[in-house]
Design a protein around this motif. Sequence first.
Motif, PDB file in Angstrom:
ATOM      1  N   LEU A  81       3.921  21.743 -12.191  1.00  0.00           N
ATOM      2  CA  LEU A  81       4.425  20.197 -12.062  1.00  0.00           C
ATOM      3  C   LEU A  81       6.274  20.119 -11.170  1.00  0.00           C
ATOM      4  O   LEU A  81       6.271  20.132 -10.489  1.00  0.00           O
ATOM      5  CB  LEU A  81       5.027  20.145 -13.267  1.00  0.00           C
ATOM      6  N   LEU A  82       6.433  21.361 -11.561  1.00  0.00           N
ATOM      7  CA  LEU A  82       7.716  20.860 -10.449  1.00  0.00           C
ATOM      8  C   LEU A  82       7.762  20.879  -9.198  1.00  0.00           C
ATOM      9  O   LEU A  82       8.283  20.311  -8.057  1.00  0.00           O
ATOM     10  CB  LEU A  82       9.035  22.295 -10.643  1.00  0.00           C
ATOM     11  N   ILE A  83       6.398  21.938  -8.811  1.00  0.00           N
ATOM     12  CA  ILE A  83       6.764  21.927  -7.273  1.00  0.00           C
ATOM     13  C   ILE A  83       5.765  20.679  -6.965  1.00  0.00           C
ATOM     14  O   ILE A  83       5.800  20.007  -5.681  1.00  0.00           O
ATOM     15  CB  ILE A  83       5.596  23.172  -7.014  1.00  0.00           C
ATOM     16  N   LEU A  84       4.690  19.962  -7.519  1.00  0.00           N
ATOM     17  CA  LEU A  84       4.077  19.276  -7.154  1.00  0.00           C
ATOM     18  C   LEU A  84       4.856  17.806  -6.779  1.00  0.00           C
ATOM     19  O   LEU A  84       4.604  17.146  -6.153  1.00  0.00           O
ATOM     20  CB  LEU A  84       2.865  18.638  -8.709  1.00  0.00           C
ATOM     21  N   SER A  85       5.951  17.858  -8.085  1.00  0.00           N
ATOM     22  CA  SER A  85       6.742  16.143  -7.995  1.00  0.00           C
ATOM     23  C   SER A  85       7.778  17.039  -7.365  1.00  0.00           C
ATOM     24  O   SER A  85       8.177  15.651  -5.941  1.00  0.00           O
ATOM     25  CB  SER A  85       7.652  16.619  -9.576  1.00  0.00           C
ATOM     26  N   GLY A 105       3.701  13.521 -16.359  1.00  0.00           N
ATOM     27  CA  GLY A 105       3.107  14.910 -16.567  1.00  0.00           C
ATOM     28  C   GLY A 105       4.379  15.768 -18.035  1.00  0.00           C
ATOM     29  O   GLY A 105       3.846  16.574 -18.097  1.00  0.00           O
ATOM     30  N   PHE A 106       5.284  15.335 -17.605  1.00  0.00           N
ATOM     31  CA  PHE A 106       6.127  16.503 -18.090  1.00  0.00           C
ATOM     32  C   PHE A 106       6.031  16.529 -19.779  1.00  0.00           C
ATOM     33  O   PHE A 106       5.521  17.364 -20.966  1.00  0.00           O
ATOM     34  CB  PHE A 106       7.759  16.446 -18.049  1.00  0.00           C
ATOM     35  N   PHE A 107       5.888  14.787 -20.416  1.00  0.00           N
ATOM     36  CA  PHE A 107       5.446  14.693 -21.883  1.00  0.00           C
ATOM     37  C   PHE A 107       4.047  15.407 -21.756  1.00  0.00           C
ATOM     38  O   PHE A 107       3.930  15.825 -23.492  1.00  0.00           O
ATOM     39  CB  PHE A 107       5.334  12.657 -21.913  1.00  0.00           C
ATOM     40  N   SER A 108       3.235  14.778 -21.406  1.00  0.00           N
ATOM     41  CA  SER A 108       2.076  14.929 -21.920  1.00  0.00           C
ATOM     42  C   SER A 108       1.487  16.660 -21.854  1.00  0.00           C
ATOM     43  O   SER A 108       0.749  17.404 -22.854  1.00  0.00           O
ATOM     44  CB  SER A 108       0.680  14.964 -20.953  1.00  0.00           C
ATOM     45  N   MET A 109       2.453  17.772 -21.180  1.00  0.00           N
ATOM     46  CA  MET A 109       2.607  19.270 -21.161  1.00  0.00           C
ATOM     47  C   MET A 109       3.091  19.689 -22.639  1.00  0.00           C
ATOM     48  O   MET A 109       2.294  20.301 -23.398  1.00  0.00           O
ATOM     49  CB  MET A 109       2.753  19.232 -19.767  1.00  0.00           C
ATOM     50  N   TYR A 110       4.371  19.282 -23.092  1.00  0.00           N
ATOM     51  CA  TYR A 110       4.465  19.186 -23.841  1.00  0.00           C
ATOM     52  C   TYR A 110       4.081  18.730 -25.041  1.00  0.00           C
ATOM     53  O   TYR A 110       4.397  19.368 -26.028  1.00  0.00           O
ATOM     54  CB  TYR A 110       6.363  18.788 -23.817  1.00  0.00           C
ATOM     55  N   PHE A 111       3.071  17.353 -25.116  1.00  0.00           N
ATOM     56  CA  PHE A 111       2.757  16.879 -26.562  1.00  0.00           C
ATOM     57  C   PHE A 111       1.186  18.184 -26.834  1.00  0.00           C
ATOM     58  O   PHE A 111       1.263  18.951 -27.617  1.00  0.00           O
ATOM     59  CB  PHE A 111       2.879  16.273 -26.297  1.00  0.00           C
ATOM     60  N   GLU A 112       1.279  18.645 -25.191  1.00  0.00           N
ATOM     61  CA  GLU A 112       0.036  19.531 -25.420  1.00  0.00           C
ATOM     62  C   GLU A 112       0.145  21.068 -26.589  1.00  0.00           C
ATOM     63  O   GLU A 112       0.005  22.038 -27.631  1.00  0.00           O
ATOM     64  CB  GLU A 112      -0.774  20.046 -24.477  1.00  0.00           C
ATOM     65  N   GLU A 113       1.701  21.453 -26.047  1.00  0.00           N
ATOM     66  CA  GLU A 113       1.923  22.637 -26.147  1.00  0.00           C
ATOM     67  C   GLU A 113       2.308  22.840 -27.184  1.00  0.00           C
ATOM     68  O   GLU A 113       2.529  23.534 -28.630  1.00  0.00           O
ATOM     69  CB  GLU A 113       3.075  23.298 -25.321  1.00  0.00           C
ATOM     70  N   MET A 141      -1.109  15.996 -13.138  1.00  0.00           N
ATOM     71  CA  MET A 141      -1.397  17.246 -11.907  1.00  0.00           C
ATOM     72  C   MET A 141      -2.208  16.846 -10.684  1.00  0.00           C
ATOM     73  O   MET A 141      -1.769  17.087  -9.585  1.00  0.00           O
ATOM     74  CB  MET A 141      -0.751  18.249 -13.030  1.00  0.00           C
ATOM     75  N   THR A 142      -3.485  16.551 -11.331  1.00  0.00           N
ATOM     76  CA  THR A 142      -4.458  16.204  -9.755  1.00  0.00           C
ATOM     77  C   THR A 142      -4.397  15.081  -9.378  1.00  0.00           C
ATOM     78  O   THR A 142      -4.571  14.995  -7.899  1.00  0.00           O
ATOM     79  CB  THR A 142      -5.550  16.478 -11.028  1.00  0.00           C
TER      80      THR A 142
END
Length: 158
Positions: A81-85, A105-113, A141-142
Amino acid sequence: MRFVVQSKKATLINVLVILFSLSFYIFVFSLIFYRLESNTLLPSQIVLDLKGNLEEFLEPKPISTVLEQMHINLFIFNTALLILSSILYRTFTDKKVKFILIVSGFFSMYFEELSTLAVIYLDDKFSYVVSIGFFVMVFIMTLINSINLISFLTGKIK
């Protein structure tokens, strides 16, 4: 970065970003296929994977394994996500859309994990948050990757 991307001699960076974007699609498809094959894609499968089932002689997953997998996933997803961002930051002009895409993107990633731990310690209903968070994260991300790829292919880089 601006000189490298805008220079007429910078065809290599364009090729690298395009190859990265194409390989990211392969990463996403293989990640979805992995989750599908390892039975960790749908909410009912997530609960069964984490908590096991005594009637079917399935052992619950040890917490150390869950934490290790969370650690690996967060590192990989954060890096991607950092590279894409960082590419999106140079290719897209609307600041509000950029902010919404990157933060969601970051929130969904942390919510998921982090919801994985909530499934183990709180309630099985958090498995829906895990599943929805994964799909939202993959979609965002896509989407960011597609915007980047279109920008580089059309030459619309600010």
